[in-house]
Design a protein around this motif. Structure first.
Motif, short mmCIF file in Angstrom:
data_model
loop_
_atom_site.label_atom_id
_atom_site.label_comp_id
_atom_site.label_asym_id
_atom_site.label_seq_id
_atom_site.Cartn_x
_atom_site.Cartn_y
_atom_site.Cartn_z
N LEU A 71 83.82 13.42 14.01
CA LEU A 71 84.25 14.46 14.06
C LEU A 71 83.69 15.45 15.30
O LEU A 71 82.22 15.47 15.20
N VAL A 72 84.35 15.82 16.18
CA VAL A 72 83.77 16.82 17.25
C VAL A 72 84.05 18.20 16.72
O VAL A 72 85.04 18.52 16.74
N TYR A 73 82.79 18.78 16.54
CA TYR A 73 82.98 20.10 15.74
C TYR A 73 82.58 21.23 16.87
O TYR A 73 81.69 21.15 17.60
N GLY A 74 83.44 22.36 16.76
CA GLY A 74 82.93 23.60 17.72
C GLY A 74 83.40 24.87 16.79
O GLY A 74 84.27 24.96 16.15
N SER A 75 82.64 25.77 17.21
CA SER A 75 82.81 27.21 16.28
C SER A 75 82.28 28.25 17.47
O SER A 75 81.38 28.01 18.35
N ASP A 131 87.68 19.39 15.57
CA ASP A 131 88.15 20.47 14.65
C ASP A 131 87.65 22.13 15.39
O ASP A 131 86.51 22.36 15.72
N GLY A 132 88.99 22.62 15.89
CA GLY A 132 88.80 23.99 16.55
C GLY A 132 89.33 24.95 15.58
O GLY A 132 89.85 26.08 15.95
N VAL A 188 93.59 11.04 18.67
CA VAL A 188 92.79 12.14 18.34
C VAL A 188 93.87 13.25 17.86
O VAL A 188 94.69 13.60 18.22
N LEU A 189 93.05 13.63 16.73
CA LEU A 189 93.85 14.88 15.93
C LEU A 189 92.90 16.15 16.22
O LEU A 189 91.62 16.36 16.28
N VAL A 190 93.91 17.26 16.76
CA VAL A 190 93.17 18.40 17.00
C VAL A 190 93.49 19.55 15.91
O VAL A 190 94.57 19.78 15.56
N VAL A 191 92.48 20.00 15.28
CA VAL A 191 92.84 21.04 14.35
C VAL A 191 92.82 22.16 14.62
O VAL A 191 91.70 22.68 14.97
N GLY A 220 91.37 25.25 20.56
CA GLY A 220 92.24 24.27 20.82
C GLY A 220 92.96 24.12 22.05
O GLY A 220 93.29 23.13 22.57
N CYS A 221 93.37 25.34 22.63
CA CYS A 221 94.26 25.30 23.71
C CYS A 221 93.22 24.55 24.94
O CYS A 221 94.19 23.68 25.36
N PRO A 222 92.10 25.06 25.24
CA PRO A 222 91.56 24.08 26.33
C PRO A 222 91.18 22.76 25.97
O PRO A 222 91.50 21.73 26.62
N LEU A 223 90.90 22.59 24.76
CA LEU A 223 90.69 20.99 24.20
C LEU A 223 92.00 20.26 24.30
O LEU A 223 91.96 19.08 24.91
#
Length: 241
Positions: A149-153, A127-128, A34-37, A43-46
């Motif tokens: 792609l798991v997307y959050g904003s 993507d964070g 898994v790539l965390v952007v 991103g920290c809790p993810l």
């Protein structure tokens, strides 16, 4: 048992008890890349929950350094980390959390030259990031490479969550074909943010990454809107395909 060490069986015992996971599901989690952007508020809790769950390999993309005003919401970092590169510090903290996870540090800004090369090495992208240029760059690369792609904003007390490009499903451009003018979009340095807001959305992102790994995601072709001041959620069905 199925290649897991005694330490791993104890470490993951509470989620192994879940019928939806078990040994077979944990093997999928361990095999996942898994790539965390972004290693910021989302991103920290993810990162922490993916690492805790035992995702086999986690890539961390971030070129920024820790600043004092980050600390109320970017919970991987402490006062002694101010001035240090986020990706490297995050990897160090996560390695202490779970030594069974492979952590890959990409201390760079994603751009058109490197995005596809970095993303191609992973199964799933989360993507964070905090800007539209990166969000669209990541989305387009995931579509081209056929990566979920798991997307959050977030914005103030609001959040958005989606799983894009899952088994040919919707992607970001199906909802918003073009990014807005950057000068017209305020960010948290201008509008503020309560630390728990990215914490909640980032945790939901981690949950959906695990669901994608297990093949159990329930929000493909949906956009979930969170009003965390009013404590409400709204799910929008995306009929775009």
């Amino acid at each position: 048992m199925s290649g897991f060490s005694k330490d791993e069986l104890i470490r993951y015992s509470r989620q192994l008890m879940l019928g939806e996971i078990g040994i077979a599901g944990q093997q999928k989690i361990r095999a996942a890349k898994v790539l965390v952007v972004g290693a910021g508020g989302l991103g920290c809790p993810l990162l922490q929950y993916l690492c805790g769950a035992g995702v086999g390999a986690i890539g961390i993309v971030d070129f920024d350094t820790v600043e004092l005003h980050n600390l109320h919401r970017q919970i991987l970092y402490g006062s002694n980390d101010v001035g240090k590169p986020k990706a490297a510090v995050a990897a160090e903290k996560l390695k202490s959390q779970n030594p069974h996870v492979q952590l890959n540090v990409h201390e760079t800004m994603l751009d058109e030259k490197n995005a596809e090369d970095i993303i191609s090495a992973y199964d799933i992208v989360a993507d964070g990031s905090d800007n539209f240029m990166t969000r669209y760059l990541v989305n387009d690369a995931c579509v081209k490479l056929n990566k979920p792609l798991v997307y959050g904003s977030i914005f103030r007390f609001e959040g958005q969550l989606a799983v894009f490009n899952y088994k040919g499903g919707s992607n970001l451009r199906d909802i918003y074909p073009q990014p807005p003018d950057p000068e017209e979009v305020p960010n948290c340095s201008e509008t503020g943010v309560l630390g728990m807001v990215p914490g909640i959305i980032g945790t939901y992102m981690a949950l959906n990454v695990i669901q994608v790994i297990l093949g159990k995601t329930g929000i493909s072709d949906k956009l979930i809107l969170f009003d965390l001041l009013g404590n409400t959620q709204t799910g929008l069905q995306l009929n775009t395909k």
